[in-house]
Motif scaffolding. Structure first.
Motif, mmCIF file in Angstrom:
data_model
loop_
_atom_site.group_PDB
_atom_site.id
_atom_site.type_symbol
_atom_site.label_atom_id
_atom_site.label_comp_id
_atom_site.label_asym_id
_atom_site.label_seq_id
_atom_site.Cartn_x
_atom_site.Cartn_y
_atom_site.Cartn_z
ATOM 1 N N ASN A 216 104.622 -24.292 15.049
ATOM 2 C CA ASN A 216 104.556 -24.242 16.506
ATOM 3 C C ASN A 216 105.416 -23.056 16.920
ATOM 4 O OD1 ASN A 216 104.282 -24.751 19.253
ATOM 5 N ND2 ASN A 216 105.784 -26.414 19.276
ATOM 6 N N GLN A 217 104.797 -22.017 17.451
ATOM 7 C CA GLN A 217 105.529 -20.816 17.847
ATOM 8 C C GLN A 217 105.912 -20.921 19.315
ATOM 9 O OE1 GLN A 217 104.485 -16.169 18.502
ATOM 10 N NE2 GLN A 217 104.054 -16.907 16.433
ATOM 11 N N VAL A 218 107.210 -20.897 19.582
ATOM 12 C CA VAL A 218 107.709 -21.100 20.946
ATOM 13 C C VAL A 218 108.886 -20.172 21.230
ATOM 14 C CG1 VAL A 218 106.997 -23.523 21.056
ATOM 15 C CG2 VAL A 218 109.259 -22.948 20.171
ATOM 16 N N GLU A 219 109.243 -20.070 22.491
ATOM 17 C CA GLU A 219 110.434 -19.317 22.863
ATOM 18 C C GLU A 219 111.679 -20.069 22.410
ATOM 19 O OE1 GLU A 219 112.842 -17.839 26.857
ATOM 20 O OE2 GLU A 219 110.738 -18.440 27.049
ATOM 21 N N LEU A 220 112.526 -19.399 21.647
ATOM 22 C CA LEU A 220 113.761 -19.990 21.146
ATOM 23 C C LEU A 220 114.855 -18.932 21.073
ATOM 24 C CD1 LEU A 220 112.509 -22.124 18.091
ATOM 25 C CD2 LEU A 220 113.426 -23.046 20.213
ATOM 26 N N HIS A 221 116.003 -19.246 21.612
ATOM 27 C CA HIS A 221 117.205 -18.414 21.537
ATOM 28 C C HIS A 221 118.348 -19.272 22.070
ATOM 29 C CE1 HIS A 221 116.368 -17.933 25.830
ATOM 30 N NE2 HIS A 221 115.150 -17.483 25.500
ATOM 31 N N PRO A 222 119.597 -18.809 22.020
ATOM 32 C CA PRO A 222 120.701 -19.667 22.466
ATOM 33 C C PRO A 222 120.626 -20.111 23.927
ATOM 34 C CG PRO A 222 121.556 -17.949 21.058
ATOM 35 C CD PRO A 222 120.110 -17.612 21.307
ATOM 36 N N TYR A 223 119.870 -19.385 24.769
ATOM 37 C CA TYR A 223 119.695 -19.801 26.153
ATOM 38 C C TYR A 223 118.573 -20.836 26.294
ATOM 39 C CZ TYR A 223 122.718 -16.069 28.021
ATOM 40 O OH TYR A 223 123.785 -15.255 28.336
ATOM 41 N N LEU A 224 117.753 -20.979 25.260
ATOM 42 C CA LEU A 224 116.680 -21.980 25.253
ATOM 43 C C LEU A 224 116.520 -22.506 23.825
ATOM 44 C CD1 LEU A 224 114.594 -23.231 27.326
ATOM 45 C CD2 LEU A 224 112.907 -21.762 26.208
ATOM 46 N N PRO A 225 117.484 -23.289 23.338
ATOM 47 C CA PRO A 225 117.438 -23.762 21.944
ATOM 48 C C PRO A 225 116.435 -24.885 21.706
ATOM 49 C CG PRO A 225 119.377 -24.619 23.052
ATOM 50 C CD PRO A 225 118.747 -23.634 24.013
ATOM 51 N N GLN A 226 115.964 -25.535 22.757
ATOM 52 C CA GLN A 226 114.953 -26.594 22.674
ATOM 53 C C GLN A 226 115.261 -27.632 21.587
ATOM 54 O OE1 GLN A 226 111.086 -25.952 24.117
ATOM 55 N NE2 GLN A 226 111.055 -23.793 23.563
ATOM 56 N N ILE A 274 123.081 -11.176 14.513
ATOM 57 C CA ILE A 274 123.727 -12.489 14.559
ATOM 58 C C ILE A 274 122.794 -13.524 15.173
ATOM 59 C CG2 ILE A 274 125.652 -13.818 15.529
ATOM 60 C CD1 ILE A 274 126.348 -11.845 13.203
ATOM 61 N N LEU A 275 122.103 -13.167 16.248
ATOM 62 C CA LEU A 275 121.150 -14.102 16.866
ATOM 63 C C LEU A 275 120.034 -14.467 15.892
ATOM 64 C CD1 LEU A 275 120.795 -12.644 20.480
ATOM 65 C CD2 LEU A 275 122.030 -14.707 19.786
ATOM 66 N N LEU A 276 119.548 -13.503 15.145
ATOM 67 C CA LEU A 276 118.470 -13.762 14.193
ATOM 68 C C LEU A 276 118.977 -14.594 13.017
ATOM 69 C CD1 LEU A 276 116.795 -10.228 14.261
ATOM 70 C CD2 LEU A 276 115.998 -12.309 15.405
ATOM 71 N N SER A 277 120.199 -14.325 12.576
ATOM 72 C CA SER A 277 120.790 -15.118 11.493
ATOM 73 C C SER A 277 120.955 -16.571 11.922
ATOM 74 C CB SER A 277 122.152 -14.529 11.089
ATOM 75 O OG SER A 277 122.017 -13.219 10.585
ATOM 76 N N TRP A 278 121.452 -16.776 13.133
ATOM 77 C CA TRP A 278 121.603 -18.132 13.695
ATOM 78 C C TRP A 278 120.264 -18.860 13.723
ATOM 79 C CZ3 TRP A 278 119.367 -19.677 18.432
ATOM 80 C CH2 TRP A 278 119.749 -20.943 18.901
ATOM 81 N N ALA A 279 119.229 -18.172 14.188
ATOM 82 C CA ALA A 279 117.911 -18.793 14.321
ATOM 83 C C ALA A 279 117.352 -19.209 12.963
ATOM 84 C CB ALA A 279 116.952 -17.824 15.014
ATOM 85 N N VAL A 280 117.452 -18.340 11.977
ATOM 86 C CA VAL A 280 116.930 -18.657 10.650
ATOM 87 C C VAL A 280 117.753 -19.776 10.018
ATOM 88 C CG1 VAL A 280 116.579 -17.772 8.305
ATOM 89 C CG2 VAL A 280 115.914 -16.380 10.284
ATOM 90 N N GLN A 281 119.055 -19.743 10.226
ATOM 91 C CA GLN A 281 119.919 -20.742 9.607
ATOM 92 C C GLN A 281 119.695 -22.141 10.194
ATOM 93 O OE1 GLN A 281 123.696 -19.048 8.820
ATOM 94 N NE2 GLN A 281 124.676 -20.995 8.312
ATOM 95 N N ARG A 282 119.240 -22.210 11.436
ATOM 96 C CA ARG A 282 118.939 -23.535 12.011
ATOM 97 C C ARG A 282 117.529 -23.997 11.635
ATOM 98 N NH1 ARG A 282 116.969 -23.340 17.961
ATOM 99 N NH2 ARG A 282 118.237 -25.204 18.279
ATOM 100 N N GLY A 283 116.819 -23.187 10.840
ATOM 101 C CA GLY A 283 115.544 -23.611 10.291
ATOM 102 C C GLY A 283 114.321 -23.141 11.033
ATOM 103 N N THR A 284 114.384 -21.938 11.637
ATOM 104 C CA THR A 284 113.224 -21.408 12.354
ATOM 105 C C THR A 284 112.891 -19.997 11.874
ATOM 106 O OG1 THR A 284 114.538 -20.475 14.184
ATOM 107 C CG2 THR A 284 113.807 -22.763 14.403
ATOM 108 N N VAL A 285 111.624 -19.664 11.896
ATOM 109 C CA VAL A 285 111.166 -18.309 11.631
ATOM 110 C C VAL A 285 111.455 -17.467 12.872
ATOM 111 C CG1 VAL A 285 109.109 -16.888 11.163
ATOM 112 C CG2 VAL A 285 109.358 -19.135 10.086
ATOM 113 N N VAL A 286 111.701 -16.174 12.696
ATOM 114 C CA VAL A 286 111.921 -15.281 13.831
ATOM 115 C C VAL A 286 110.967 -14.097 13.757
ATOM 116 C CG1 VAL A 286 114.325 -15.891 14.253
ATOM 117 C CG2 VAL A 286 113.802 -14.110 12.590
ATOM 118 N N ILE A 287 110.513 -13.628 14.923
ATOM 119 C CA ILE A 287 109.590 -12.490 14.971
ATOM 120 C C ILE A 287 110.049 -11.481 16.027
ATOM 121 C CG2 ILE A 287 107.523 -13.554 13.981
ATOM 122 C CD1 ILE A 287 106.653 -14.231 16.873
#
Length: 341
Positions: A216-226, A274-287
């Protein structure tokens, strides 16, 4: 039609930009170490590189060079979509990469997306045929339903009535999903998934699926961690892909959060890494998207953060949804929940 499509996309851009605990660093899908070559294993056994190149808003004349720069930098994952209007140029770039020996087709993971005007079951085959032809590929690694809303079919990708309201179509997402399953059966796509689906939509697809969505590809970042969506997806072993993982890039952005800046200095990284590292480490793909070779290469350089650093980033309280169809289509697809409590 191409000029009309590009004009519509430009309008859309302007509107957009004027299976674990939600914050755990443990991934639900099996993942290799947090490195530039990290991969996740999908629920059907295929693997997907954790960092891919996004091609949204990459202009004609730039996107092909961006794809080649990404492959030169070691990327094996490209994310595209029919509505971006640039898949023909991407196809030419991929052809160059394959014929020159830069990468083999079997080592490239390509994602595309079914646009809203092709949700009617009879239109899905037309859409995948066009996408494969433009890309000069025999199959897609991943095909997503771009948005959980169907538009009136036709040459206008953003159909509107005389009052300027988008014209929707009653096709149910489950009926569209069944057509995507047939594409897997036919060998035209290897994996299928959804995009911009909230918990209710994702659950509806899963409950009615013969072939389970892998992404499921969605908007994700620290302002919208969902966190609620992430927790449900992990429970169902559906991987989330984060688009806009760096936020908007405007003045008000996670890139400028002091905690992100401080962690970046500590690691000798830039805030984006750092934002991309955080995202991958919480278990999400980043594009992450870029057309600059230096930035493309930089975005891939992720590394493991400490538990304390992850907790500090999780502690950011700001909540902003950048890509909200209420603003550009007048459709409340997320039921007003931008904070995702």
């Amino acid at each position: 039609m191409l000029r009309t499509t590009q004009r519509r996309i430009t309008l859309l851009r302007s509107h957009l930009y004027t299976n674990h605990r939600s914050y755990s660093t443990t991934q639900h899908s099996k993942m290799t170490a947090v490195t530039p070559t990290a991969t996740f294993t999908l629920n059907n056994g295929h693997t997907i590189p954790a960092v891919g190149l996004g091609t949204w808003q990459s202009k004609p004349g730039e996107v092909g060079e961006a794809v080649l720069a990404a492959i030169d930098a070691g990327y094996t994952h490209i994310d595209g979509a029919y509505v971006y209007g640039n898949e023909k140029e991407i196809g030419e770039a991929l052809k160059k990469a394959f014929t020159s020996g830069k990468i083999k087709r079997e080592n490239l993971f390509y994602t595309s997306k079914l646009w809203n005007t092709f949700h009617q079951p009879s239109k899905v085959s037309e859409a995948i045929t066009k996408t494969l032809s433009d890309l000069q590929l025999d199959y897609l690694d991943l095909y997503l339903i771009h948005w959980p809303v169907s538009f009136q079919p036709g040459s206008d990708l953003f159909p509107k009535d005389k009052d300027g309201k988008v014209i929707t179509d009653p096709t149910d997402i489950v009926d569209t999903w069944k057509e995507l399953e047939k594409l897997v059966d036919a060998g035209k796509v290897r994996s299928i998934g959804v995009s911009n689906a909230d918990v209710a939509t994702l659950k509806k697809v899963i409950d009615n699926a013969r072939i389970k969505p892998v992404i499921n590809q969605v908007e994700l970042h620290p302002y919208l961690p969902q966190p609620a969506l992430l927790e449900y997806a992990k429970k169902e072993n559906v991987l989330l892909t984060a688009y806009s993982p760096l936020g908007s890039g405007k003045d008000h952005s996670p890139l400028k959060e002091q905690v992100i800046v401080d962690i970046a200095k500590k690691h000798g990284k830039d805030p984006g890494q750092i934002l991309l590292s955080w995202a991958v480490q919480r278990g999400t793909v980043v594009i992450p998207k870029s057309v600059k070779a230096e930035r493309i290469a930089s975005n891939r350089k992720i590394e493991k953060l400490s538990e304390e650093e992850i907790a500090q980033i999780n502690g950011i309280k700001e909540r902003v949804r950048i890509v909200d169809p209420k603003e550009f289509w007048g459709l409340d697809l997320f039921k007003g929940d931008t904070a995702d409590k």
